[in-house]
Write a protein that holds these residues in place. Structure first.
Motif, mmCIF file in Angstrom:
data_model
loop_
_atom_site.group_PDB
_atom_site.id
_atom_site.type_symbol
_atom_site.label_atom_id
_atom_site.label_comp_id
_atom_site.label_asym_id
_atom_site.label_seq_id
_atom_site.Cartn_x
_atom_site.Cartn_y
_atom_site.Cartn_z
ATOM 1 N N THR A 1 2.871 -18.745 -22.347
ATOM 2 C CA THR A 1 1.982 -19.831 -22.746
ATOM 3 C C THR A 1 0.859 -20.132 -21.785
ATOM 4 N N GLU B 1 -11.962 -16.143 -27.168
ATOM 5 C CA GLU B 1 -11.349 -16.389 -28.478
ATOM 6 C C GLU B 1 -10.315 -15.315 -28.799
ATOM 7 N N ALA C 1 -7.718 -22.093 -23.473
ATOM 8 C CA ALA C 1 -8.059 -23.202 -24.363
ATOM 9 C C ALA C 1 -8.764 -24.306 -23.595
ATOM 10 N N THR D 1 -8.523 -13.547 -26.831
ATOM 11 C CA THR D 1 -7.346 -13.556 -25.958
ATOM 12 C C THR D 1 -6.654 -14.926 -25.862
ATOM 13 N N SER D 2 -7.040 -15.849 -26.715
ATOM 14 C CA SER D 2 -6.523 -17.218 -26.596
ATOM 15 C C SER D 2 -5.356 -17.531 -27.524
ATOM 16 N N LYS D 3 -4.849 -16.530 -28.225
ATOM 17 C CA LYS D 3 -3.828 -16.791 -29.244
ATOM 18 C C LYS D 3 -2.420 -16.423 -28.808
ATOM 19 N N GLY D 4 -2.220 -16.329 -27.526
ATOM 20 C CA GLY D 4 -0.898 -16.010 -27.004
ATOM 21 C C GLY D 4 -0.975 -14.858 -26.016
ATOM 22 N N THR D 5 -0.086 -14.880 -25.046
ATOM 23 C CA THR D 5 -0.116 -13.882 -23.983
ATOM 24 C C THR D 5 1.195 -13.112 -23.916
ATOM 25 N N ALA E 1 -2.910 -18.548 -22.274
ATOM 26 C CA ALA E 1 -3.551 -19.046 -23.490
ATOM 27 C C ALA E 1 -3.935 -20.511 -23.341
ATOM 28 N N LYS F 1 -1.343 -10.840 -32.475
ATOM 29 C CA LYS F 1 -2.438 -11.699 -31.993
ATOM 30 C C LYS F 1 -2.378 -11.884 -30.486
ATOM 31 N N LYS F 2 -1.292 -11.436 -29.857
ATOM 32 C CA LYS F 2 -1.137 -11.595 -28.414
ATOM 33 C C LYS F 2 -1.852 -10.492 -27.639
ATOM 34 N N ASP G 1 3.970 -10.092 -31.700
ATOM 35 C CA ASP G 1 2.881 -10.780 -32.387
ATOM 36 C C ASP G 1 1.574 -10.029 -32.114
#
Length: 446
Positions: free
Chosen positions: A8, A395, A15, A397-401, A11, A329-330, A327
């Motif tokens: 978390t 944007e 943000a 890289t901001s959806k989860g790590t 990300a 998106k990560k 995921d």
């Protein structure tokens, strides 16, 4: 703690920066904190005229032409110009040799006064060995500027040992829009099966699909497999392996290794992948000799901002895989570069080292990095001259790590992994054989 940070922290930090960039100059509170932090401990040359000179040594791996490396070295020069009573003796060690040298010096209690430090599992042995100096005394410098999640990787047992310069996402997929358009693709594939079809079409059109420079062995391990493995195994897998709750021989990890095997069978990589280094492959990709390259977000400035044809290069993440636990998106990310202090420092040398850190990690550092398109963990306003591609990268890289493999896996396993991946690309080993070798190294290391 480390797991929570990897999942978390980055990300959340991104943000925060995105929110500040939207707010602009209205976020004066964070800006004031950062500004005061950047000047803490500095003084004019005239005030230092009667001070006894102090010499500090620093070892770093900022030897490649990456844009941020130049920024860091300039920062050292600026500090010395403003503090002539403090001399910094610099030693640059190439990245492929740096970790080994750092471990060797630490084992012999012969570390320099200051040195680039990596977070998590790579820092832990230095802490347990008692060779690192905590910097809790000066952490107020970055209050309000560096969030807790960004600091967690350099924290152990409640003590802070370093602060980061940047957030690096190692698995950014860069693609040549014109080359993809030649085979009918307007964007990067969203699924692995579609990626395989793209690779086949590129090969049929006489275009090298994947650019890889694996001479130093770490790129395939870190940039490529951090993303690929996460799509199959999920982000908890490496931590479970270290706890004995999962194995590298588990089917999902073997399938991840199988991706490199499939790429090799399709002849998707450039033929000289194992003799080309990271800088050479960047140039190779920029010259349009291959359609796709996976590398660090730090290279974004070179690929896009400083490239007259930068708009022709798109960015994406590795696609989803059927039945995968991860995921898509990560992005695989980690904070860098902390500067650790030798636990032997005391008196005027300790004070000088503190002063250097307070200067080096000032607001100006983070804003300069942002102008070059580098994602930072600091809560500072987006500078007016910020790289136009930065917001797109933030944007993305901001959806989860997801975890970076070599920041979590045991060092002996990493070495076996790198050798094994190279063996797969030369068709000397299978995915199953490499997985067994890795698990054997894990069992031996535990």
């Amino acid at each position: 703690m480390a797991t929570k940070w990897v999942k978390t922290g980055l990300a959340a930090s991104i943000a925060s920066v995105l929110a500040l960039s939207a707010a602009g100059c209205g976020s004066s509170g964070a800006g004031n904190q950062a500004s005061s932090g950047s000047n803490t401990g500095t003084s004019s040359p005239g005030n230092n005229a009667n001070k006894e000179p102090v010499t500090l040594s620093i070892m770093y791996n900022w030897t490649s032409p990456n844009v941020d490396n130049g920024i860091y070295k300039d920062r050292i020069k600026q500090f010395q110009a403003e503090n002539p009573d403090i001399k910094i003796e610099e030693e640059g060690v190439p990245s492929e040799q740096y970790r080994t040298k750092l471990r060797t010096l630490a084992a012999g209690k012969k570390l320099p006064d200051m040195f680039v430090l990596f977070p998590g599992v790579e820092m832990d042995p230095l802490v347990s060995g008692g060779v690192l100096l905590p910097i809790d005394d000066i952490m107020g410098t970055w209050k309000g500027m560096l969030p807790d999640d960004a600091l967690a990787g350099f924290k152990s047992d409640g003590k802070q040992y370093a602060v980061p310069t940047k957030q690096t996402f190692v698995d950014i997929v860069y693609y040549n829009k014109e080359l993809l358009a030649k085979v009918g693709y307007a964007e990067f594939p969203k699924t692995y099966s579609d990626l395989i079809e793209l690779i086949k079409k590129l090969k049929a059109a006489g275009i090298t699909p994947l650019a890889l420079g694996n001479k130093d062995r770490w790129p395939l391990q870190s940039s490529w497999m951090s993303a690929i493995a996460d799509r199959f195994t999920g982000s908890d897998f490496l931590y479970k392996v270290n706890k004995g709750e999962a194995k590298y021989t588990d089917p999902e990890f073997v399938k991840a290794l199988g991706v490199i095997e499939e790429f090799t069978k399709l002849d998707a990589f450039n033929s000289d992948m194992n003799t080309m280094d990271v800088v050479q492959v960047q140039d190779y990709f920029m010259q349009g000799k291959a359609a796709i390259h996976i590398t660090s977000s730090t290279i974004d400035s070179k690929f896009r901002h400083d490239n007259p044809k930068g708009d022709n290069i798109g960015v994406a993440l590795f696609p989803s895989v059927e039945g995968g636990k991860g995921d898509p998106k990560k992005s695989a990310g980690v904070v860098q570069y902390g500067i650790g202090l030798n636990a032997k420092l005391e008196g005027s040398k300790k004070e000088a080292a503190y002063k250097f850190l307070q200067y080096f990690y000032g607001k100006e550092l983070y804003q300069t990095l942002m102008t070059k398109g580098i994602v930072v963990p600091a809560r500072v306003e987006m500078p007016s001259g910020a790289n136009k591609y930065l917001k797109e990268m933030m944007e993305l890289t901001s959806k989860g790590t997801a975890p970076v493999f070599d920041s979590v896996a045991l060092i002996p396993v990493k070495d076996v992994f790198e050798n094994g991946l190279q063996a797969i690309t030369t068709k000397q080993k299978t995915a199953e054989q490499v997985a067994k070798d890795m698990q054997a190294a894990q069992d031996k290391a535990k």
